[in-house]
Design an enzyme around this catalytic site. Sequence first.
Site, PDB file in Angstrom:
ATOM      1  N   ARG A 136       0.821  -1.224   0.000  1.00 15.20           N
ATOM      2  CA  ARG A 136       0.000   0.000   0.000  1.00 15.20           C
ATOM      3  C   ARG A 136       0.846   1.260   0.000  1.00 15.20           C
ATOM      4  O   ARG A 136       0.400   2.325  -0.413  1.00 15.20           O
ATOM      5  CB  ARG A 136      -1.003  -0.029   1.157  1.00 15.20           C
ATOM      6  CG  ARG A 136      -2.222  -0.869   0.798  1.00 15.20           C
ATOM      7  CD  ARG A 136      -3.003  -1.307   1.996  1.00 15.20           C
ATOM      8  NE  ARG A 136      -2.356  -2.439   2.634  1.00 15.20           N
ATOM      9  CZ  ARG A 136      -2.535  -2.801   3.880  1.00 15.20           C
ATOM     10  NH1 ARG A 136      -3.347  -2.150   4.641  1.00 15.20           N
ATOM     11  NH2 ARG A 136      -1.889  -3.837   4.367  1.00 15.20           N
ATOM     12  N   GLU A 170       2.397  -6.184  13.539  1.00 17.46           N
ATOM     13  CA  GLU A 170       1.275  -6.249  14.479  1.00 17.46           C
ATOM     14  C   GLU A 170       0.659  -7.644  14.408  1.00 17.46           C
ATOM     15  O   GLU A 170       0.160  -8.161  15.385  1.00 17.46           O
ATOM     16  CB  GLU A 170       0.242  -5.175  14.104  1.00 17.46           C
ATOM     17  CG  GLU A 170      -0.858  -4.974  15.126  1.00 17.46           C
ATOM     18  CD  GLU A 170      -1.903  -3.955  14.682  1.00 17.46           C
ATOM     19  OE1 GLU A 170      -1.805  -3.453  13.550  1.00 17.46           O
ATOM     20  OE2 GLU A 170      -2.810  -3.692  15.473  1.00 17.46           O
TER      21      GLU A 170
HETATM   22  P1  AMP Z   1       3.600  -2.134  11.915  1.00 18.89           P
HETATM   23  O1  AMP Z   1       4.889  -2.736  11.459  1.00 18.89           O
HETATM   24  O2  AMP Z   1       3.014  -2.851  13.095  1.00 18.89           O
HETATM   25  O3  AMP Z   1       3.720  -0.642  12.166  1.00 18.89           O
HETATM   26  O4  AMP Z   1       2.530  -2.360  10.776  1.00 18.89           O
HETATM   27  C1  AMP Z   1       2.517  -1.541   9.686  1.00 18.89           C
HETATM   28  C2  AMP Z   1       2.146  -2.271   8.422  1.00 18.89           C
HETATM   29  O5  AMP Z   1       1.106  -3.226   8.606  1.00 18.89           O
HETATM   30  C3  AMP Z   1       1.666  -1.285   7.415  1.00 18.89           C
HETATM   31  O6  AMP Z   1       2.380  -1.545   6.221  1.00 18.89           O
HETATM   32  C4  AMP Z   1       0.198  -1.535   7.262  1.00 18.89           C
HETATM   33  O7  AMP Z   1      -0.110  -1.698   5.905  1.00 18.89           O
HETATM   34  C5  AMP Z   1      -0.100  -2.803   8.021  1.00 18.89           C
HETATM   35  N1  AMP Z   1      -1.069  -2.647   9.124  1.00 18.89           N
HETATM   36  C6  AMP Z   1      -0.807  -2.828  10.443  1.00 18.89           C
HETATM   37  N2  AMP Z   1      -1.878  -2.657  11.191  1.00 18.89           N
HETATM   38  C7  AMP Z   1      -2.874  -2.338  10.349  1.00 18.89           C
HETATM   39  C8  AMP Z   1      -4.256  -2.023  10.525  1.00 18.89           C
HETATM   40  N3  AMP Z   1      -4.835  -2.013  11.738  1.00 18.89           N
HETATM   41  N4  AMP Z   1      -4.992  -1.721   9.415  1.00 18.89           N
HETATM   42  C9  AMP Z   1      -4.406  -1.733   8.192  1.00 18.89           C
HETATM   43  N5  AMP Z   1      -3.121  -2.031   7.973  1.00 18.89           N
HETATM   44  C10 AMP Z   1      -2.356  -2.327   9.022  1.00 18.89           C
END
Ligand code: AMP
Length: 170
Positions: free
Chosen positions: A58, A95
């Site tokens: 994205r 996450e």
């Molecule tokens: P993080 O590494 O935990 O900051 O996760 C970020 C990545 O995971 C981003 O590239 C987002 O596309 C995706 N992502 C994580 N949590 C969500 C969420 N609640 N909704 C949509 N995309 C998410």
Amino acid sequence: MDLKTQIRSVPDFPKPGILFYDITTLIGSPSGFAATIDALAAPYVGQGIDAVVGIESRGFILGAPVAERLGAGFIPMRKPGKLPSKAVRAEFALEYGTDALEVHEDAIRPGQRVLIVDDVLATGGTAQAAVSLVKQIGGTLHGLAFLIELPFLNGKAKLPGEQIFSVLQY
Ligand code: AMP
């Protein structure tokens, strides 16, 4: 324009307990997509950004038009095994799961000013890996821009000293 009303929240995707922010409803709207790119790019106009790094997938959708708007190049940061030439890799916790990112080792010329763009800053693991890759290949990191930040997950703690901008917070 209220961007939040155009983002769809999907409970329990991709696994129970995750509230997924689905931007397809926003970017599928001509006016919503334009307003999104305007809002992401605005703080960086005239800031001398040479290259925008977009994080697969994205971050590609948002980062490429931001790069064009800023008169910068676009650098794809990809999931492992997708880039054809020699690449450097960083692994990280998500996450929901674990993953890794790669970027071509010659994607950035030494000292180029780089902006990292992604859709969501959640736990910060993805962004932390992206920062480390940009620095490994010799980029000067100007900052990171996200459409959405989830402050309750405190992703900023993984990005100490970095300039972080988010359009929306949930
Ligand atoms: P993080 O590494 O935990 O900051 O996760 C970020 C990545 O995971 C981003 O590239 C987002 O596309 C995706 N992502 C994580 N949590 C969500 C969420 N609640 N909704 C949509 N995309 C998410």
